[in-house]
Write a protein that holds these residues in place. Structure first.
Motif, PDB file in Angstrom:
ATOM      1  N   ASN A  10      48.211  35.407  46.995  1.00 38.51           N
ATOM      2  CA  ASN A  10      47.348  36.478  46.468  1.00 38.51           C
ATOM      3  C   ASN A  10      47.334  36.466  44.944  1.00 38.51           C
ATOM      4  O   ASN A  10      47.456  37.521  44.294  1.00 38.51           O
ATOM      5  CB  ASN A  10      47.795  37.856  46.988  1.00 38.51           C
TER       6      ASN A  10
ATOM      7  N   TYR B 113      40.012  40.241  49.112  1.00 45.99           N
ATOM      8  CA  TYR B 113      38.751  39.511  49.163  1.00 45.99           C
ATOM      9  C   TYR B 113      38.470  38.917  47.794  1.00 45.99           C
ATOM     10  O   TYR B 113      39.035  37.913  47.421  1.00 45.99           O
ATOM     11  CB  TYR B 113      37.628  40.435  49.645  1.00 45.99           C
ATOM     12  N   THR B 114      37.626  39.549  46.992  1.00 48.59           N
ATOM     13  CA  THR B 114      37.294  38.997  45.682  1.00 48.59           C
ATOM     14  C   THR B 114      38.418  39.267  44.683  1.00 48.59           C
ATOM     15  O   THR B 114      39.030  40.333  44.702  1.00 48.59           O
ATOM     16  CB  THR B 114      35.998  39.628  45.161  1.00 48.59           C
TER      17      THR B 114
ATOM     18  N   SER C   9      35.617  34.311  45.167  1.00 51.61           N
ATOM     19  CA  SER C   9      35.697  34.906  46.496  1.00 51.61           C
ATOM     20  C   SER C   9      36.863  34.313  47.269  1.00 51.61           C
ATOM     21  O   SER C   9      37.485  33.332  46.846  1.00 51.61           O
ATOM     22  CB  SER C   9      34.402  34.656  47.265  1.00 51.61           C
ATOM     23  N   ARG C  10      37.128  34.893  48.423  1.00 51.35           N
ATOM     24  CA  ARG C  10      38.221  34.412  49.258  1.00 51.35           C
ATOM     25  C   ARG C  10      38.003  32.954  49.698  1.00 51.35           C
ATOM     26  O   ARG C  10      38.959  32.198  49.866  1.00 51.35           O
ATOM     27  CB  ARG C  10      38.373  35.315  50.487  1.00 51.35           C
ATOM     28  N   THR C  11      36.735  32.576  49.817  1.00 48.03           N
ATOM     29  CA  THR C  11      36.407  31.214  50.243  1.00 48.03           C
ATOM     30  C   THR C  11      36.178  30.269  49.070  1.00 48.03           C
ATOM     31  O   THR C  11      35.809  29.115  49.277  1.00 48.03           O
ATOM     32  CB  THR C  11      35.164  31.223  51.146  1.00 48.03           C
TER      33      THR C  11
ATOM     34  N   SER D  69      40.744  43.091  41.746  1.00 41.53           N
ATOM     35  CA  SER D  69      40.767  42.624  43.122  1.00 41.53           C
ATOM     36  C   SER D  69      40.160  43.672  44.033  1.00 41.53           C
ATOM     37  O   SER D  69      40.375  44.866  43.831  1.00 41.53           O
ATOM     38  CB  SER D  69      42.197  42.328  43.566  1.00 41.53           C
TER      39      SER D  69
ATOM     40  N   ARG E 299      42.324  30.332  42.590  1.00 40.24           N
ATOM     41  CA  ARG E 299      43.203  31.273  43.269  1.00 40.24           C
ATOM     42  C   ARG E 299      44.049  30.547  44.306  1.00 40.24           C
ATOM     43  O   ARG E 299      43.684  29.472  44.792  1.00 40.24           O
ATOM     44  CB  ARG E 299      42.403  32.402  43.935  1.00 40.24           C
ATOM     45  N   ASP E 300      45.173  31.189  44.631  1.00 49.33           N
ATOM     46  CA  ASP E 300      46.065  30.736  45.687  1.00 49.33           C
ATOM     47  C   ASP E 300      46.120  31.869  46.699  1.00 49.33           C
ATOM     48  O   ASP E 300      46.780  32.890  46.464  1.00 49.33           O
ATOM     49  CB  ASP E 300      47.447  30.429  45.116  1.00 49.33           C
ATOM     50  N   ASN E 301      45.413  31.709  47.815  1.00 46.84           N
ATOM     51  CA  ASN E 301      45.331  32.797  48.797  1.00 46.84           C
ATOM     52  C   ASN E 301      46.687  33.111  49.417  1.00 46.84           C
ATOM     53  O   ASN E 301      46.968  34.260  49.751  1.00 46.84           O
ATOM     54  CB  ASN E 301      44.327  32.439  49.889  1.00 46.84           C
TER      55      ASN E 301
END
Length: 119
Positions: free
Chosen positions: A76, A32-33, A52-54, A97, A71-73
């Motif tokens: 990760n 998530y964060t 945040s993830r979004t 994280s 970030r690059d989801n």
């Protein structure tokens, strides 16, 4: 087992830039964060920036307009672009994280990477 592996610290002169990276790896960890904290000698660990993830971001007032977190989801991975560095930015920078692993909320820290700003 979940690990946060940081890279990108070093020694730079005032006004220069550095980019930190941190990859979260491990089985069954839903991230998530992600974020960065720092700790200077003799001081408490403090928030630098989180994302945040979004993609929602939060910055410490002292770094806003100089640092950018992203970030690059898919990987990760979280990044911290640090521009116009000052001697006061000297610290050990820790990746953070949180998320869920097997349905249980967890948070993890990296081992830290040294950033030194000095002429």
């Amino acid at each position: 087992q979940v690990q946060l592996v940081e890279s990108g610290g070093g020694l730079v002169q005032p006004g220069e830039s550095l980019r930190l990276s941190c990859e979260a790896s491990g089985t069954a960890f839903i991230v998530y964060t992600m974020g960065w904290y720092r700790q200077a000698p003799g001081k408490q660990r403090e928030l630098v920036a989180t994302i945040s993830r979004t993609g929602g971001t939060d910055y410490a007032a002292s770094v806003k307009d100089r640092f950018t977190i992203s970030r690059d989801n898919a990987k990760n991975t979280v990044y911290l672009q640090m521009n116009s560095l000052k001697p006061d930015d000297t610290a050990v920078y820790y990746c953070y994280s949180d998320g869920f692993r097997f349905g249980i909320q967890k948070n993890y820290w990296g081992q830290g990477t040294q950033v030194t700003v000095s002429s």
